[in-house]
Scaffold this active site. Structure first.
Site, PDB file in Angstrom:
ATOM      1  N   ASP A   1     -11.063   2.768   4.534  1.00  0.00           N
ATOM      2  CA  ASP A   1     -11.256   1.312   4.450  1.00  0.00           C
ATOM      3  C   ASP A   1     -12.738   0.952   4.472  1.00  0.00           C
ATOM      4  O   ASP A   1     -13.106  -0.189   4.189  1.00  0.00           O
ATOM      5  CB  ASP A   1     -10.545   0.619   5.622  1.00  0.00           C
ATOM      6  CG  ASP A   1      -9.289  -0.124   5.182  1.00  0.00           C
ATOM      7  OD1 ASP A   1      -9.178  -0.425   3.975  1.00  0.00           O
ATOM      8  OD2 ASP A   1      -8.429  -0.403   6.030  1.00  0.00           O
TER       9      ASP A   1
ATOM     10  N   LYS B   1       0.832  -1.207   0.000  1.00  0.00           N
ATOM     11  CA  LYS B   1       0.000   0.000   0.000  1.00  0.00           C
ATOM     12  C   LYS B   1       0.868   1.259   0.000  1.00  0.00           C
ATOM     13  O   LYS B   1       0.562   2.242  -0.690  1.00  0.00           O
ATOM     14  CB  LYS B   1      -0.951  -0.022   1.202  1.00  0.00           C
ATOM     15  CG  LYS B   1      -2.055  -1.074   1.063  1.00  0.00           C
ATOM     16  CD  LYS B   1      -2.750  -1.395   2.377  1.00  0.00           C
ATOM     17  CE  LYS B   1      -3.749  -2.529   2.187  1.00  0.00           C
ATOM     18  NZ  LYS B   1      -4.338  -3.015   3.456  1.00  0.00           N
TER      19      LYS B   1
ATOM     20  N   GLN C   1      -4.573  -1.666   9.837  1.00  0.00           N
ATOM     21  CA  GLN C   1      -4.309  -2.985   9.261  1.00  0.00           C
ATOM     22  C   GLN C   1      -4.796  -4.091  10.213  1.00  0.00           C
ATOM     23  O   GLN C   1      -4.410  -4.136  11.371  1.00  0.00           O
ATOM     24  CB  GLN C   1      -2.811  -3.154   8.973  1.00  0.00           C
ATOM     25  CG  GLN C   1      -2.458  -4.454   8.278  1.00  0.00           C
ATOM     26  CD  GLN C   1      -3.102  -4.593   6.905  1.00  0.00           C
ATOM     27  OE1 GLN C   1      -3.106  -3.662   6.104  1.00  0.00           O
ATOM     28  NE2 GLN C   1      -3.653  -5.767   6.626  1.00  0.00           N
TER      29      GLN C   1
END
Length: 281
Positions: free
Chosen positions: A118, A51, A95
């Site tokens: 997200d 990412k 994450q």
């Protein structure tokens, strides 16, 4: 059989994003993404570094807050609150998975919904269900973009989702319902998985079980979307679908790797860009 090439589509989307970033820079705005990485899970470190690389290629500002496994929940929350108030950061990525002593739901709820690129915050999840503008989870949105790119009409289609997770299965079902598909969601307690997959025009699977979906579990001409990614002892990456045999029966199928995975990162960049555009006066 047509391969649904997510890698090629992701490159196209990321190239378009990079152009838009240049235009934003002319207005003094650089999209910013902050990642929270807790512990030493190798897969998580790999994903975050991928990412980071994509952010750099797109011209984003990015920062990773690396934290030890032993960190307290309150320390993570304090870090997120600090990032929420940082005007240079447009998107926040936590994450997953987090260590067992951390309440994941509580952590995700601390993220400012306007920076929740997200799409995991309950506020955004609720808006996705109601078909209102919101950040939706990147993997399901990436799958929808694949359908769009290949002109696959979803209206009235019987679609079977295998896996009911909060970050893939459930939001995937919501997006498909909003596209007027007829959706069946299966999971670990489903009694006869093959009965459902065999009846579906489209099968979408993401449970992390190598080669779960076999040739006799899909009908001729089905469309198969494989979200799973598993590393075998040999080191080979495979999905949740027995690609070699299932692909013989499909009209369309995503490969692993090179299918849905690259689209997830492309959608993360896309969501962050949309968040950054809100700064334009």
């Amino acid at each position: 059989m047509t391969l649904l090439d997510g890698k090629k589509l992701a490159k196209k989307i990321e190239s378009s994003i990079a152009q838009e970033v240049e235009e934003l820079k002319d207005k003094g705005i650089v999209p910013g993404l902050a990642a929270i990485l807790v512990g030493d899970d190798p897969a998580s470190h790999t994903y975050v570094s991928m990412k980071e690389k994509s952010c750099k290629n797109a011209g984003f500002y990015s920062i990773v807050h690396k934290m030890p496994n032993t960190i307290s929940q309150d320390e993570i929350i304090d870090t997120i609150k600090m990032i929420n108030n940082n005007p240079r950061i447009d998107g926040i990525l936590v994450q997953l998975p987090l260590p067992e002593h951390i309440d994941t739901t509580k952590i995700l709820e601390v993220v400012d919904p306007k920076k929740d690129v997200d799409g995991f915050h309950p506020y955004n999840m609720g808006r996705v269900v109601e078909n209102l503008p919101a950040f939706a989870p990147c993997t399901p949105v990436g799958v929808m973009e694949i359908f769009k790119e290949y002109s696959i009409d979803l209206e009235g289609k019987d679609i079977c989702i295998v896996g009911a997770s909060n970050i893939v299965g459930k939001p995937m079902a919501a997006l498909l319902l909003n596209a007027n598909a007829t959706v069946t969601v299966t999971h670990i307690y489903t009694k006869d998985l093959a009965k459902h997959t065999k009846a579906a025009d489209i099968v979408i699977v993401g449970v992390g079980v190598p080669n779960l979906i076999k040739e006799d579990m899909v009908k001729d001409g089905a469309i198969v979307i494989d979200i799973g990614i598993n590393r075998l002892e040999s080191g080979k990456l495979v999905g949740d679908v027995d690609f070699e045999n299932v692909s013989q029966k499909c009209s369309y199928i995503t490969p692993v790797p090179g299918g849905v995975g690259p689209m997830t990162i492309a959608m993360l960049l896309s969501n962050t860009l949309q968040a950054a555009k809100r700064r334009v006066k």
